[in-house]
Design a protein around this motif. Structure first.
Motif, PDB file in Angstrom:
ATOM      1  N   GLY A   6      41.590  56.592 -29.561  1.00  0.00           N
ATOM      2  CA  GLY A   6      41.859  57.985 -29.900  1.00  0.00           C
ATOM      3  C   GLY A   6      41.708  58.365 -31.359  1.00  0.00           C
ATOM      4  O   GLY A   6      41.716  59.547 -31.681  1.00  0.00           O
ATOM      5  N   CYS A  24      35.943  66.117 -21.477  1.00  0.00           N
ATOM      6  CA  CYS A  24      35.910  67.421 -22.130  1.00  0.00           C
ATOM      7  C   CYS A  24      34.792  68.254 -21.507  1.00  0.00           C
ATOM      8  O   CYS A  24      33.630  67.844 -21.501  1.00  0.00           O
ATOM      9  CB  CYS A  24      35.681  67.267 -23.632  1.00  0.00           C
ATOM     10  N   LEU A  45      37.860  61.651 -23.154  1.00  0.00           N
ATOM     11  CA  LEU A  45      39.026  61.459 -24.008  1.00  0.00           C
ATOM     12  C   LEU A  45      39.686  60.123 -23.688  1.00  0.00           C
ATOM     13  O   LEU A  45      39.613  59.621 -22.571  1.00  0.00           O
ATOM     14  CB  LEU A  45      40.024  62.592 -23.816  1.00  0.00           C
ATOM     15  N   GLN A  94      42.794  63.908 -30.793  1.00  0.00           N
ATOM     16  CA  GLN A  94      41.941  62.723 -30.764  1.00  0.00           C
ATOM     17  C   GLN A  94      40.736  62.874 -31.686  1.00  0.00           C
ATOM     18  O   GLN A  94      40.163  63.955 -31.799  1.00  0.00           O
ATOM     19  CB  GLN A  94      41.477  62.444 -29.329  1.00  0.00           C
ATOM     20  N   SER A 127      37.100  60.878 -32.367  1.00  0.00           N
ATOM     21  CA  SER A 127      36.234  59.859 -31.782  1.00  0.00           C
ATOM     22  C   SER A 127      35.435  59.142 -32.859  1.00  0.00           C
ATOM     23  O   SER A 127      35.371  59.576 -34.005  1.00  0.00           O
ATOM     24  CB  SER A 127      35.278  60.486 -30.763  1.00  0.00           C
ATOM     25  N   HIS A 137      39.327  66.612 -30.955  1.00  0.00           N
ATOM     26  CA  HIS A 137      39.824  67.388 -29.820  1.00  0.00           C
ATOM     27  C   HIS A 137      41.308  67.681 -30.050  1.00  0.00           C
ATOM     28  O   HIS A 137      42.101  66.760 -30.270  1.00  0.00           O
ATOM     29  CB  HIS A 137      39.635  66.632 -28.500  1.00  0.00           C
ATOM     30  N   CYS A 173      37.496  71.845 -29.053  1.00  0.00           N
ATOM     31  CA  CYS A 173      36.509  70.772 -29.173  1.00  0.00           C
ATOM     32  C   CYS A 173      35.698  71.042 -30.442  1.00  0.00           C
ATOM     33  O   CYS A 173      35.041  72.077 -30.559  1.00  0.00           O
ATOM     34  CB  CYS A 173      35.622  70.748 -27.935  1.00  0.00           C
TER      35      CYS A 173
END
Length: 531
Positions: A256, A281, A288, A487, A489, A495, A512
């Protein structure tokens, strides 16, 4: 005069001649003043409270105490929201505080908080911070709280004095006080407004760590930052090409987030949408993560479990107890290829509280074991932890003997020794192996609280599998396939889950945020990287 009238008259004369305890208390000037001040505080009558105070300081009969000053200061600080009283509340509030200090009365946390609010109301963040630092330096039973620091922090941030705001945060951190969303948002805003992109990154992670779902106001500030020119000019200095570094960091952190800074180049693309029930997403198709505890937290968790288990054993005066638990640790090191741990007693005794109820192996425990084996995908059996007394009873039962012997031969069953608490064994195994734990135990016992409520709750959300039997049919409630938290990435996208009233995940809005460069396949040493 009638007899009854004479009796009432005599009773009245006698009662009036007796000392009345309530009247005696009401005649105490200090108590009477405090009662009246509290009444003013409840009705928010600042003028009346100040009149009482003015009369008290000119009287030789009243000695003001900490409670009197605390009530007055609170009422002054509570009146600053009224524009007609604001100036009066601030001026008189400082006057009252000066008298409190000059009288040799040490202010408590509530009084310091009120003074800090008064100082912040007139834009004097320096004094709001100073009064808190002075209070901390003196020490004592009363300690500062978030509300004590908040006035200075918010004042500095509103005045765009970023460095001073950061200094307050450092002081709070040293005092062990965690930020909440309002304070993190203030620091995020001042960092964005003063062009400190690295600080923006830091406070986005503070939101991730302490908040989870952001409120509407916070989401708007985040959106404004990412849509601004400065955000688009932020470069990752090449870190985005070191995909292995980012991927390793994500794994080490429990999934995450990586925490290595901004990734990608160019403008950010901000979209608002939903996330599927599986965690995909619907705006960018990215999956996620189900965020777990990081390696450091998990190891501390395991170590604390061992220490507590050993401590409990020692208190039982069992010389062999520590050796027995160590034997289980060694056994687990050799046989620890499990994806799930089963709390055998909890499942075997599920809904067995009726007259003919008992330990149910065929109907319940066996069903759970077979279902976990079927769902593993790797033909892996789970590990059942069950007390040796129950195992012995099952082996003596011809109906269950073959099944239990099969479990033992396949390494599916471990019998915990007499005098041991099963809880320590199944919890240690699940934490050590970072695998699932099947139990309906709420783990609310005080011994579990010693492990840290915040961390423990996070760990349970990720690892605990609950179960039910409806008309004999098993239903396993697996952990959510993704975590409803902020989160980041390895591609550099973000996100943000936004708080919603009904808390229904299907209707929750997610922001997003990604870069076009981050949407492309990452490279490592000039070659396309593969998962």
């Amino acid at each position: 005069m009638a007899a009854s009238d004479q009796h009432r008259s005599r009773h009245h004369d006698e009662s009036s001649s007796k000392p009345n305890k309530k009247n005696k208390i009401s005649r105490n000037p200090e108590t009477n003043l405090l009662f009246n001040l509290n009444s003013c505080s409840k009705s928010k009558d600042l003028s009346a409270a100040l009149a009482l105070y003015d009369a008290a300081i000119t009287s030789s009969e009243v000695r003001l105490s900490q409670q009197h000053f605390q009530t007055l200061l609170y009422l002054c600080s509570a009146s600053i929201s009224d524009t007609s009283l604001r100036s009066l509340a601030i001026d008189r509030g400082f006057e009252i505080f000066d008298r409190m200090v000059s009288s040799g009365i040490s202010p408590n946390e509530a009084s310091v908080t009120s003074v800090a609010r008064l100082a912040a109301a007139k834009g004097d963040g320096e004094y709001a911070f100073k009064v808190v630092k002075d209070f901390v330096s003196v020490g004592g039973v009363s300690i500062p709280r978030l509300r004590t620091y908040a006035p200075a922090l918010l004042c500095f941030c509103e005045r765009l004095e970023a460095e001073k705001g950061y200094e307050v945060e450092e002081h709070m951190e040293a005092a062990g006080i965690a930020l909440e969303e309002a304070e993190i948002l203030a620091l995020l805003k001042v960092s964005a407004a003063t062009g400190r992109e690295n600080k923006v990154y830091r406070y986005l992670h503070k939101l991730r760590e302490y908040v989870g779902c952001v409120c509407e106001e916070t989401s708007k500030i985040i959106e404004e930052w990412f849509c601004g020119e400065e955000a688009g000019e932020v470069s990752d200095n090449g870190i985005g090409y070191d995909v292995w570094l980012l991927r390793e960091a994500v794994l080490k952190n429990g999934g995450g987030w990586h925490g290595h800074g901004w990734v990608g180049e160019g403008k950010w693309i901000v979209k608002k949408g939903n996330v599927s029930s599986t965690g995909k997403c619907l705006s960018c198709s990215e999956q996620l993560a189900c965020v777990d505890t990081n390696e450091v937290e998990t190891q501390k968790f395991v170590d604390s479990l061992v220490a507590l288990a050993m401590e409990r054993k020692a208190k039982m005066n069992s010389c062999e107890s520590n050796v027995v638990f160590s034997e289980f640790q060694d056994w687990l090191e050799k046989h620890g290829d499990y994806e799930a741990i089963v709390d055998g007693a909890n499942i075997g005794l599920y809904q067995q509280n009726f007259a003919d109820g008992g330990f149910s192996v065929p109907q319940q425990l066996e069903s759970v074991v077979k279902e976990l084996y079927r769902e593993s995908g790797n033909n892996k059996w789970p590990l059942i932890l069950l007390h040796k007394r129950r195992v012995r009873a099952l082996l003596e039962n011809p109906t269950h003997r073959n099944l239990v012997e099969e479990w033992i031969s396949n390494g599916v069953l471990y019998a915990t020794p007499p005098g041991s608490n099963d809880d320590w064994y199944w919890l240690y195994a699940a934490a050590k192996l970072k695998c699932l734990l099947v139990t309906n135990d709420e783990m609310r016992d005080h011994i579990f609280e010693l492990l840290g409520s915040t961390f423990f709750q996070k760990w349970k959300e990720r690892h605990q599998v609950r179960y039910t039997f409806v008309k004999g049919n098993l239903k396993l409630e697996m952990p959510s396939p993704f975590s409803v938290v902020i989160q980041e990435s390895e591609k550099g996208s973000w996100h943000f889950p936004v708080s919603c009233e009904n808390n229904e995940e299907s209707s929750r809005t997610w922001m997003c945020i990604s870069r076009q460069s981050g949407l492309d396949s990452p490279k490592s040493n000039g070659k396309l990287a593969t998962s």
